[in-house]
Design an enzyme around this catalytic site. Sequence first.
Site, mmCIF file in Angstrom:
data_model
loop_
_atom_site.group_PDB
_atom_site.id
_atom_site.type_symbol
_atom_site.label_atom_id
_atom_site.label_comp_id
_atom_site.label_asym_id
_atom_site.label_seq_id
_atom_site.Cartn_x
_atom_site.Cartn_y
_atom_site.Cartn_z
ATOM 1 N N HIS B 76 25.009 -0.942 -1.572
ATOM 2 C CA HIS B 76 23.795 -0.394 -0.984
ATOM 3 C C HIS B 76 23.311 1.025 -1.691
ATOM 4 C CE1 HIS B 76 20.175 0.351 1.533
ATOM 5 N NE2 HIS B 76 20.648 1.416 1.835
ATOM 6 N N ASP B 105 1.918 4.113 -27.908
ATOM 7 C CA ASP B 105 3.065 3.656 -27.220
ATOM 8 C C ASP B 105 4.282 4.761 -27.108
ATOM 9 O OD1 ASP B 105 5.516 2.164 -26.668
ATOM 10 O OD2 ASP B 105 5.048 0.486 -27.861
ATOM 11 N N TRP B 140 29.294 5.177 -3.036
ATOM 12 C CA TRP B 140 28.403 5.317 -4.211
ATOM 13 C C TRP B 140 28.879 6.759 -4.849
ATOM 14 C CZ3 TRP B 140 24.724 8.766 -6.009
ATOM 15 C CH2 TRP B 140 24.407 10.001 -5.556
ATOM 16 N N SER B 170 21.609 3.724 -20.591
ATOM 17 C CA SER B 170 20.145 3.617 -20.471
ATOM 18 C C SER B 170 19.392 4.582 -20.058
ATOM 19 C CB SER B 170 20.032 2.567 -19.293
ATOM 20 O OG SER B 170 18.790 2.143 -18.832
ATOM 21 N N SER B 171 19.731 5.495 -19.111
ATOM 22 C CA SER B 171 18.850 6.525 -18.462
ATOM 23 C C SER B 171 18.762 7.629 -19.612
ATOM 24 C CB SER B 171 19.462 7.125 -17.381
ATOM 25 O OG SER B 171 19.855 6.256 -16.252
ATOM 26 N N HIS B 254 23.229 16.239 -7.299
ATOM 27 C CA HIS B 254 22.128 16.756 -6.685
ATOM 28 C C HIS B 254 20.932 16.790 -7.476
ATOM 29 C CE1 HIS B 254 20.450 18.273 -3.195
ATOM 30 N NE2 HIS B 254 19.676 19.055 -4.019
ATOM 31 N N GLU B 256 20.063 14.592 -9.261
ATOM 32 C CA GLU B 256 20.041 13.145 -9.132
ATOM 33 C C GLU B 256 18.905 12.859 -7.912
ATOM 34 O OE1 GLU B 256 20.354 10.406 -10.856
ATOM 35 O OE2 GLU B 256 19.654 8.838 -9.513
ATOM 36 N N TYR B 258 16.734 15.010 -7.052
ATOM 37 C CA TYR B 258 15.057 15.533 -7.709
ATOM 38 C C TYR B 258 14.746 14.188 -8.733
ATOM 39 C CZ TYR B 258 16.295 19.214 -4.618
ATOM 40 O OH TYR B 258 16.661 19.888 -3.805
ATOM 41 N N SER B 269 0.695 12.859 -6.494
ATOM 42 C CA SER B 269 -0.191 13.845 -7.164
ATOM 43 C C SER B 269 -1.435 13.083 -7.773
ATOM 44 C CB SER B 269 0.405 14.878 -8.005
ATOM 45 O OG SER B 269 1.299 15.421 -7.377
ATOM 46 N N HIS B 303 26.384 22.151 -1.864
ATOM 47 C CA HIS B 303 26.316 22.166 -0.260
ATOM 48 C C HIS B 303 26.519 20.722 0.294
ATOM 49 C CE1 HIS B 303 21.806 20.724 -1.641
ATOM 50 N NE2 HIS B 303 22.606 19.883 -1.398
ATOM 51 N N HIS B 304 26.818 19.662 -0.714
ATOM 52 C CA HIS B 304 27.519 18.476 -0.427
ATOM 53 C C HIS B 304 28.848 18.877 0.163
ATOM 54 C CE1 HIS B 304 23.910 16.046 -1.815
ATOM 55 N NE2 HIS B 304 24.020 17.297 -2.779
ATOM 56 N N THR B 329 9.224 23.197 -2.754
ATOM 57 C CA THR B 329 9.060 21.853 -2.128
ATOM 58 C C THR B 329 8.044 21.842 -1.118
ATOM 59 O OG1 THR B 329 11.314 21.433 -2.499
ATOM 60 C CG2 THR B 329 10.200 19.597 -1.299
ATOM 61 N N LYS B 332 4.506 22.340 -2.434
ATOM 62 C CA LYS B 332 3.720 21.084 -3.018
ATOM 63 C C LYS B 332 3.161 20.273 -1.783
ATOM 64 C CE LYS B 332 6.655 19.748 -6.891
ATOM 65 N NZ LYS B 332 5.356 19.476 -7.723
ATOM 66 N N ARG B 451 29.534 8.789 9.616
ATOM 67 C CA ARG B 451 29.103 7.842 8.611
ATOM 68 C C ARG B 451 30.060 6.714 8.013
ATOM 69 N NH1 ARG B 451 26.586 11.157 3.468
ATOM 70 N NH2 ARG B 451 25.923 9.110 2.822
#
Lengths: 436, 634
Positions: B76, B105, B140, B170-171, B254, B256, B258, B269, B303-304, B329, B332, B451
Site C-alpha cells: 500500500h 514538446d 515501504w 524512470s524518475s 524526506h 520524497e 516534498y 496555485s 526527524h524520522h 509551508t 503558502k 502502527r
Amino acid sequence: MPKLHLRRVAPVAVLALALLALAACGGDYPNSTFSKNTELNDGAVFIWDRMMLLGTIVFVVVEVLLVYTIFKFRRREGGPAPRQIHGNAALEITWTAIPALILVFLAVPTVRTIFENQRKAPANALQVEVIGHQWWWEFRYPEYGITTANELYLPIGRTVNFSLRTRDVLHSFWIPQLGGKRDLIANKVNYIWFTPKETLSPAALNGACVEYCGASHANMRFRTFTVTAADFDKWVAHQKTVAIGSPAAGAAAAAADSAAKAKPAVPVKTASIIPVAAPAEPTVPEAWVFPADKLPAYAIPSTPMPATAFDDALLAAGDAKAGRELLMNPANLGKAPCMTCHVVKGETNYATDDNAKGPNLTHFGTRHTFGAGLFRNDARTLALWIKNAPAMKPGSVMPTFGVGEFNPMIKQQVPAAAGLDDKQIADIVAYLRSLK
Amino acid sequence: METSSAIPTHDASEQSGIWSWITTVDHKRIGILYLYTALFYLLVGGLEALLIRTQLAKPNLSVVSAETYNQLFTMHGTTMVFLVVMPLSAAFFNYLIPLQIGARDVAFPRLNAFSYWVYALGGLFITLPIFFGIAPNGGWFGYAPLSGPTFGGGFNMDFWVLGLQILGISSLAAAFNFITTIINLRAPGMTLMRMPMFTWMSFVVQFLVVLAFPVITAALFFLQFDRFFGTNFYEVQAGGDPLLWQHLFWVFGHPEVYILILPAFGLVSEVLPTHSRKPLFGYNVMAYSGIMIGFLGFGVWAHHMFAVGMGPVADSIFSVATMLIGLPTGVKIFNWIATMYGGSLRFPVSMKFAIGLIAMFTIGGISGVMHSSPPSDLQQTDTYFIVAHFHYVLYGGAMMGIFAGIYHYFPKITGRFMSERLGNWQFWLNFIGLNLTFFPMHFSGMLGMPRRIYTYDAGQGWDLFNLMSTAGTYLLLVAGLIFAYNFFKSRVSGAPASSDPWGAPTLEWSIPSPPPDYNFAQIPEVTSRYPMWDLKAPDRTAGIEHSHADAADIADAHAAPMHEETERRTAKELGIPMPFNTIKPFLVALGIVVMFSGMIVLHMGKFPLAMATMLGGGVFMVASLYAWLTSPLE
C-alpha cells in the site's frame, strides 16, 4: 445544484466530529500517552499541551479565515470585479514572523527537555536490560541475577534505567503510560530512563514493540507491573531463586536442612550446574507476583484460540514429575527438545541466557501471560501452545510438537515418532505450571 | 490503453490504435498514459488499504493472515508513493509543462516515452507478486536488517529492492528531461519569474528528484549486494550498521515527501487564482517558499529517527530544522487564502478540491510540527498518530490537489467537462470519508495503538476509532468509484469545452482543447505572468510586476504576439516537423526490466538461466538503445 450540498453535508460532518470528541473524552484508555506517571512523560505532556494550544490557535485562525473568505467572497451575479491585489510585503512578513515566534515558544522547551531526558541516569537507578527477540521480550535484572520474559516488574519511586539491545532485527520498547519509546538497534546499546512516581498506585500496564519487526510484530507485547518497593523486594527475593524441583533447589534445601541440624563449620556448596546467585537461604522465599485478581481487563489477553482439540481430562491428570522427566532426560531430546532453547535455572541446561532462542522459564508458573503477552497462562492454552505454537502466533520460532498437527512454518504434519501425544503435553504443562 | 473514437484525438488521421500509444513520443499522450496507469495503481493501492482497514475494523479479526497483512501494508505504501502520487504528478508534468511554457514538446521526447515505459513495466514488476503471495513484506521503508537476506530471505524483498531501482531510473530520466525542458524551451519572453506556479513547483521537484534519488539508489545497491552477493553493508551478524540504511533512506525519504506534495501545491496555485478572478497573491514568495521547502527538506531527515538514540545534540538540531520548514509551508497556506480574499469566487469541483487541500493540509501541517519536538514525538512516532498525520498530508494534501488538477484540466485534455454533479458527490464523500478515516487515527495513536500491527487486542480503548476509520475507508471507496464513473463517462459524453473554459490566465488555455499534437501553431511571445488575462481582462493584470509589455525586446523571428488559437490544423499543413513515433524507448525499458528479473532467477538458484536472462536483457537493451540513438528524431 452544488450550492445546497454544503448545507446538507455540514451537519453530518459536525455530528461526526462531535461524536468523536465525545468518544475521546469518555471511555477507558489504558494505553493513554497523556498519563503523567513519570518525569519523562511530564516533559512530553507539557510540550504536547503547549503544541495543542498553539496548534489549535493556528488551526482556528486558518480555518475561520478560509471559511469566512469562502462565504464572503462568493461570486454574485452582477457583482463588482474584484480588486486586483498581487501581494503585500508587510502582510507576508507578518504571517511569517508570527509562526516563527510561535516556533520559538516550542523550540526552547523542546531543546531543554531533550537535554534533560538524555542526561545520564542517576547512579542508584535500577538497571534493567531489555533484549528484543523476534517476537518476545527478555528482561534481565543484572543486580539480582534475574532473567525473565515478557513481564516486567518495576518498583514505584525508584528510577529505572533500561539498556536496550536486540538479538535479531530492530524493535522498539514502549510503555505508553510511562513514557516515550526507544529503539533496539542491532550492534548498539540504547538507553532510556524514567521514574514511576512515588504517588502511583500499583498497576498493570501494557507495553508493545513499535518498530515493525516481521510476521508477528503485532504479537510482540509485554506487561509492566509497577509495584510498591516492598512488593518488588519480595518479587526479587523469589525470582532470583532456582527453579522448584531442580537438583539445585533440592541441594539448596538439603544444605539448608543440614545446616539447621548439624551446623557444619564448612558451608556446603550447592551442586547446581549454573551457579546460584544468592547463597542458599534457609527457606525458599514465598512467591510474590502481581495478584491475579487485581489484573484489569485490558491486561488479560483475549487473543482468539485455534481450533486445535485437547482433552481437558488429560490436563487435570497432568503429572509434573513425569513432565520434568520428559524435559530433563537427555534420552527425550529428540521428542521434547525444550531445554535446547529454554533455560530453567538450576536444571540441566543446553542453552544459556545469551544464546537461548526462547524465553527463560525458571518461574514460568508465576507469570500471568505467555507468548509475549498474547495468551493467558492457563493449562489449556499452554497445552494448545505446545501442541502447535506457530498456529497461534504467526512465524513463531517454537515448532509444532503435537503428533499429527500441521506445522504451518514447514508445511508438514508432525509424525508420530517425532511428536508428543496429548498425555505427554499435559505432563509438560503440569511441570511448567509448577514452576512457581 | 483504449482510444475511444468519440473523443477528438490530437491527430486522428495518424494517431490511433494501441500501437500508436506504445510508440508515441507526444508529451500529452505520455501524460495521458501516466494518468491512466497511475489511476489503475490507485485502484490497486486503494483496495490494499481497504483490506487493511477491514482487517482492523475490530479487535482480533482474521480477515487476512499476518503475512498477507504485512505484504498489504508494505505494498500500500510503496504503491501509493511510487506508483500513484509520483506518476500522477508526472502526468501533469508531462501534459502541462510544455503547454505552460509555450513549447511544442519536452526537450527529449523519446526519453520521456522511455521514462513512462520504465515506470509502467517496473510498476508491474513490483505489483504482480502480491497475487502470488510473495509481495514485499518489509515495509515501504525496508528497514535493515529485516529487509536483508538473513531476516528477509524469501523473494519478497527482492521484488522491492529491484522494483525501486527500476522505478528510480524512470524518475531520474524524467527529472533531467523536465529540467532541460524548463530551462531551454520556454517561449520567448517567458522569464523564470513569469512561469506559471505549477511549472515553478515542478521545477523545484525535479531538482529534489535529481538530488534525492541517487541516495536511495546507493542505499538500494548496498542492500541488493547484501541480498544477492553476500556483502555486509547492513548484515548485523557481520557488524553491519542498520542505521546506515535508515540515514540513507530518510535522506531520500524526506525530500520524497516534498516531491509528492509540491506538484499538488502547484496545481492548487493554478486553480485558486482562476476561480477567484485574482492573480496569485505573493507570486514571488510562493516561488521562493517552494525553493526554501525543497532546500530545507534535505536537512530534516533524522526527524524520522528520534527514537534511535542519536543523542541530544542531533535531536535538537533536527528538531529545530523541522520546525523551520513549517514557515515556508505556512506562508503558502496564508498566500492561498489571501489569493481568494477579496476575489470573486466560483466553486466548481476543482475549486472545492483546492480549498479542501488548504483546509486538510493545514491539519497535516500542524500535526507535522507536533512531531518536530522529540520529547513529544517519542510518544507519537510509530503510532497511528503518525499515520493520521501523513495521510492528511498525502491524501488531504497531495491527492486533493491532484483531484483539483484533474477536474481543472480535464476539459483541456479531452475537450469535455467532467460532470459537476458527480464531482460534487465525489468531493463531499471524499471530504467526509477522509476525515472519518484519518481523524480518529490521531486518537487511536495517542491512546497507544502502534502502527503496522495486523491485529490488536480487545479492551485497549481503540475499538471505536478503528471502526470509524474502517467505515471512512469504505466511503472513500464509494467516492473513488464515483470518480471513475465520472471520468470515463465524461470522456465520452461530457459537455464540450472551449479552449479556455474557466477563464484561466496561463498559456495552456490559449490553444484548442484538446491541444493539437504540435501544441502551438505559433510560439507566443510572452509579456506577462498572466498572458491570457492580458488578452481578455487587461484590468486584472495591470499593475503586476513582470507583466510589462516588453514585446519589443523579444527578437524571435518565429514568435507571434500573444493570441488565442482556435483553428485546428495538422502539423503537416503548418509545416511543423513532428518527432517520429518509435517503439525503441519501450524496448529499452523492456530490456532493463528483463535484466533486473534475472536477479530473481539468480535467487532461485538457477545460475545459467539467470545469466542468460540478464545477458539477454542487457544485450536487448543495448541493441535497442543503439537503434534509438542512431535513428533520427524527426
